[in-house]
Write a protein that holds these residues in place. Structure first.
Motif, PDB file in Angstrom:
ATOM      1  N   PHE A   1      20.054  87.253-102.566  1.00  0.00           N
ATOM      2  CA  PHE A   1      21.237  86.270-102.766  1.00  0.00           C
ATOM      3  C   PHE A   1      22.633  87.334-102.348  1.00  0.00           C
ATOM      4  CE2 PHE A   1      24.706  84.599-105.470  1.00  0.00           C
ATOM      5  CZ  PHE A   1      24.694  83.518-105.030  1.00  0.00           C
ATOM      6  N   VAL A   2      22.694  88.426-102.952  1.00  0.00           N
ATOM      7  CA  VAL A   2      23.712  89.113-102.607  1.00  0.00           C
ATOM      8  C   VAL A   2      24.030  89.421-101.200  1.00  0.00           C
ATOM      9  CG1 VAL A   2      24.850  91.424-102.914  1.00  0.00           C
ATOM     10  CG2 VAL A   2      23.562  90.485-104.945  1.00  0.00           C
ATOM     11  N   ILE A   3      22.747  89.548-100.424  1.00  0.00           N
ATOM     12  CA  ILE A   3      23.036  89.514 -98.743  1.00  0.00           C
ATOM     13  C   ILE A   3      23.219  88.203 -98.150  1.00  0.00           C
ATOM     14  CG2 ILE A   3      21.629  90.462 -96.750  1.00  0.00           C
ATOM     15  CD1 ILE A   3      19.901  92.333 -98.555  1.00  0.00           C
ATOM     16  N   ALA A   4      22.646  87.424 -98.619  1.00  0.00           N
ATOM     17  CA  ALA A   4      22.764  86.120 -98.067  1.00  0.00           C
ATOM     18  C   ALA A   4      24.078  85.414 -98.157  1.00  0.00           C
ATOM     19  CB  ALA A   4      21.785  84.811 -98.945  1.00  0.00           C
ATOM     20  N   VAL A   5      24.938  85.585 -99.126  1.00  0.00           N
ATOM     21  CA  VAL A   5      26.393  85.017 -99.285  1.00  0.00           C
ATOM     22  C   VAL A   5      27.140  85.550 -98.118  1.00  0.00           C
ATOM     23  CG1 VAL A   5      28.400  84.660-100.724  1.00  0.00           C
ATOM     24  CG2 VAL A   5      25.964  84.291-101.707  1.00  0.00           C
ATOM     25  N   PRO A   6      27.115  86.729 -97.690  1.00  0.00           N
ATOM     26  CA  PRO A   6      28.150  87.355 -96.597  1.00  0.00           C
ATOM     27  C   PRO A   6      27.349  86.901 -95.402  1.00  0.00           C
ATOM     28  CG  PRO A   6      27.189  89.159 -97.795  1.00  0.00           C
ATOM     29  CD  PRO A   6      26.778  88.073 -98.786  1.00  0.00           C
ATOM     30  N   LEU A   7      26.129  86.934 -95.359  1.00  0.00           N
ATOM     31  CA  LEU A   7      25.453  86.498 -94.064  1.00  0.00           C
ATOM     32  C   LEU A   7      25.721  84.999 -93.683  1.00  0.00           C
ATOM     33  CD1 LEU A   7      23.373  88.202 -92.669  1.00  0.00           C
ATOM     34  CD2 LEU A   7      21.253  87.168 -93.802  1.00  0.00           C
ATOM     35  N   ALA A   8      25.788  84.105 -94.747  1.00  0.00           N
ATOM     36  CA  ALA A   8      26.148  82.774 -94.516  1.00  0.00           C
ATOM     37  C   ALA A   8      27.732  82.536 -94.018  1.00  0.00           C
ATOM     38  CB  ALA A   8      25.863  81.973 -95.673  1.00  0.00           C
ATOM     39  N   ALA A   9      28.594  83.395 -94.758  1.00  0.00           N
ATOM     40  CA  ALA A   9      30.010  83.254 -94.625  1.00  0.00           C
ATOM     41  C   ALA A   9      30.217  83.614 -93.029  1.00  0.00           C
ATOM     42  CB  ALA A   9      30.803  84.066 -95.590  1.00  0.00           C
TER      43      ALA A   9
ATOM     44  N   GLY B   1      10.514  93.841 -98.205  1.00  0.00           N
ATOM     45  CA  GLY B   1      10.200  92.901 -97.553  1.00  0.00           C
ATOM     46  C   GLY B   1      10.777  91.662 -98.106  1.00  0.00           C
ATOM     47  N   PHE B   2      10.303  91.199 -99.271  1.00  0.00           N
ATOM     48  CA  PHE B   2      10.769  89.946 -99.897  1.00  0.00           C
ATOM     49  C   PHE B   2      12.342  89.573 -99.762  1.00  0.00           C
ATOM     50  CE2 PHE B   2       6.563  90.156-102.236  1.00  0.00           C
ATOM     51  CZ  PHE B   2       5.978  89.393-101.252  1.00  0.00           C
ATOM     52  N   THR B   3      13.050  90.794 -99.897  1.00  0.00           N
ATOM     53  CA  THR B   3      14.627  90.650-100.126  1.00  0.00           C
ATOM     54  C   THR B   3      15.377  90.396 -98.742  1.00  0.00           C
ATOM     55  OG1 THR B   3      14.738  92.093-101.969  1.00  0.00           O
ATOM     56  CG2 THR B   3      16.459  91.821-100.635  1.00  0.00           C
TER      57      THR B   3
ATOM     58  N   ALA C   1      20.518  82.331 -96.655  1.00  0.00           N
ATOM     59  CA  ALA C   1      21.739  82.387 -95.926  1.00  0.00           C
ATOM     60  C   ALA C   1      21.574  80.867 -95.369  1.00  0.00           C
ATOM     61  CB  ALA C   1      21.692  83.387 -94.855  1.00  0.00           C
ATOM     62  N   GLU C   2      20.329  80.394 -94.868  1.00  0.00           N
ATOM     63  CA  GLU C   2      20.556  79.170 -94.219  1.00  0.00           C
ATOM     64  C   GLU C   2      20.869  77.984 -95.223  1.00  0.00           C
ATOM     65  OE1 GLU C   2      20.885  79.917 -91.137  1.00  0.00           O
ATOM     66  OE2 GLU C   2      19.963  77.869 -90.770  1.00  0.00           O
TER      67      GLU C   2
END
Lengths: 319, 250
Positions: free
Chosen positions: A116-124, A188-190, A198-199
């Motif tokens: 989640f911590v990676i996904a938020v900036p990825l999405a932004a 791997g899962f992360t 992110a999607e």
């Protein structure tokens, strides 16, 4: 949603009949949930502390209790007899399965959280960036477009330095901490889950009216502040239902860790079955445990959604 | 103060793709002026407002605030000095009325939570909404939303307020409360540039009316002149039509 059936008669529960309607369902959910998790936690504590109530891996109630009961039931009621035989079987292996389920929980919770911590900036980055949007897109497509199992194999067998790196950390495998395979699986899962999350979050960001960010800019917030303080608080609320889906998937996909030697729930079931050849029975029991995890996760997320809900934000009906 | 105007727009050109929206717009405003900008839909009124706080970039020309070219100012600093009120309110949907006002105070001006709340409550009181401080936008009427929008902009102590059709999205019976707040502001000495179709408001409150058409300011002058003795036939027709359509609310 499960809500719709109960929401149809909202007055029923509150009108002086606390055991009826919605309250009764909530109560039943709580009772089942508490019984399940009370038992699971008791098992974990018992086994971690070296067997406080019963020796580690031994059932609280011996299988003999059920076979004894079965002997007392007349043969004329086969359903009850079959159920008792099934319970006697389940009771024998559940301790080991529940113990392995600990790793399933850890794999899922840690991976979804870091993801989640990676996904938020990825999405932004995907929505607001230019160069970063391309980087984000490439990442998401690569991680979503290749099999998760292949990704785990690459990390564990294809990059020998990664498991080695974890193995050489002094605290890996020490005390309560699991061995290097679990850490590789979490990586791997992360990475994989971050792409999916992110999607979901990107979709949610795009559903926030662009004029919200414009208004933030008009007050004098810069782009990053506007995204952080105005867009994301709304987007993350919109993202909860989709995000819950990803959580549910990850609980079950965590079983793929079995293929890189992680002794989690799925692997435990397979290993026991390879000794007694009761594959169907063991995977049914493992499936029921996964079901318990998934139902818990969806209920928790539903509660989270209700807790953070704001009039006019986050509920599709009001949009 | 010197005789530098508070706001000076000079020869602004703005295009969207092939369409030239503004073709050399120039005007000035002094402190405490209330300028009303009128023009047919698509004439570039909103775009002109957005060029002033640089929510829209323009190709040619310059906007001066207090004599400083805004192209040389930090854009967030500029926007803090130029408040903006939107046609569709654009309140932050996840924040209560008071939080809508405190966000800028805290994140842009760096005020403490307590200071920001005190200030925000004062602004909400001024627009008559202190009792709705803890309501979310979805729980407010259109008129109340717009008054929170005004309070949010005012809290930043702007030198100039831009109003982009602040009553166009409102039900007729809610227009009066918003115009009332704007009138109070004008009387209190706020410098205001308003895009509006409310001709009653323009006639009574404006110091100057500008008629924008075809990307340029066709005519401007005090309300009496614009309504009663316009130089251009086109101005006359347009203002007459607006007055018939939108009447004299408030």
């Amino acid at each position: 949603m499960a809500e719709s059936a109960t929401a149809a008669a909202p007055a029923e529960g509150s009108a002086g009949a606390p055991w009826r309607g919605r309250n009764r369902i909530t109560l039943a959910k709580w009772a089942v949930g508490l019984a399940f998790w009370g038992w699971v936690l008791l098992r974990w504590l018992n086994d971690w502390l070296g067997g406080v109530l019963v020796p580690p891996g031994e059932p609280f109630l011996q299988a003999a209790v059920f076979t004894g009961l079965e002997a007392g039931v007349p043969d004329a009621i086969p359903v009850v007899n079959d159920a008792l035989v099934g319970l006697a079987f389940a009771v024998e292996f559940l301790p080991r399965l529940v113990n392995a389920m600990w790793l399933t929980v850890i794999l899922t919770v840690v991976s979804i959280a870091i993801g989640f911590v990676i996904a938020v900036p990825l999405a932004a980055a995907r929505v607001y960036g230019r160069v970063w949007a391309v980087v984000s897109l490439a990442y998401v497509e690569l991680l979503r477009g290749t099999p998760l199992l292949a990704q785990l194999f690459v990390l564990y067998y294809g990059l020998p330095w990664l498991p080695t790196f974890f193995r050489e950390l002094p605290w890996v495998g020490a005390g309560f901490l699991p061995g290097q395979a679990v850490f590789v699986a979490v990586v791997g899962f992360t990475l994989n889950s971050a792409a999916y999350q992110a999607e979901y979050i990107r979709g949610a960001i795009e559903s926030v009216d662009t004029r919200q960010l414009q208004a933030a800019r008009a007050v004098g917030l810069d782009q990053v502040e506007g995204i952080r303080f105005v867009v994301l608080p709304q987007a993350l609320r919109y993202a909860i239902p989709g995000w819950t889906n990803e959580l549910v998937y990850l609980i079950k996909y965590s079983s793929l860790a079995a293929f890189i030697t992680v002794p989690e729930l799925f692997q435990a079931a397979g290993r026991i079955a390879s000794q007694n050849y009761r594959y169907t029975a063991l995977f049914v029991i493992a499936g029921i445990l996964y079901l318990g995890l998934v139902i818990t996760a969806t209920n928790v997320m539903e509660r989270v959604g209700e807790t953070v809900s704001i009039p006019g934000v986050g509920t599709a009906a009001e949009r | 103060m010197s005789d530098v105007p508070l706001l000076r727009a000079e020869n602004i050109h703005k295009r969207f793709g092939d369409e030239q929206v503004l073709r050399g717009v120039s005007f000035e405003m002094d402190t405490q002026d209330v300028q009303v900008l009128v023009g047919s839909s698509g004439s570039g009124k909103s775009t002109l407002l957005r060029c002033i706080n640089r929510l829209a970039e323009f190709e040619e020309g310059e906007v001066y605030l207090d004599g400083t070219p805004t192209s040389e100012m930090d854009v967030n600093e500029l926007r803090q000095q130029v408040g903006m009120v939107f046609q569709d309110f654009n309140l932050f949907a996840h924040l209560t009325a008071v939080e809508n006002v405190t966000l800028g105070l805290r994140r842009v001006l760096g005020q403490s939570k307590a200071d920001a709340e005190t200030r925000a409550m004062r602004e909400l009181e001024q627009v008559g909404l202190a009792d709705q401080a803890d309501s979310y936008p979805a729980e407010l009427s259109g008129g109340q939303k717009q008054r929170v929008g005004i309070a949010r902009a005012l809290a930043m102590d702007p030198k100039l307020m831009l109003f982009d059709e602040p009553t166009s999205a409102l039900d007729p019976e809610l227009i009066g409360e918003v115009l009332g707040v704007m009138r109070d502001l004008a009387e209190g000495g706020m410098t205001m540039l308003c895009v509006t179709h409310e001709m009653g408001f323009a006639r009574q409150v404006a110091t100057d009316i500008m008629f924008l058409e075809g990307g340029t300011i066709v005519e401007h002058g005090p309300p009496e002149q614009m309504f009663d003795h316009p130089e251009h036939e086109r101005t006359k027709q347009f203002l007459e039509r607006l007055t018939t359509l939108h009447g004299d609310h408030g």
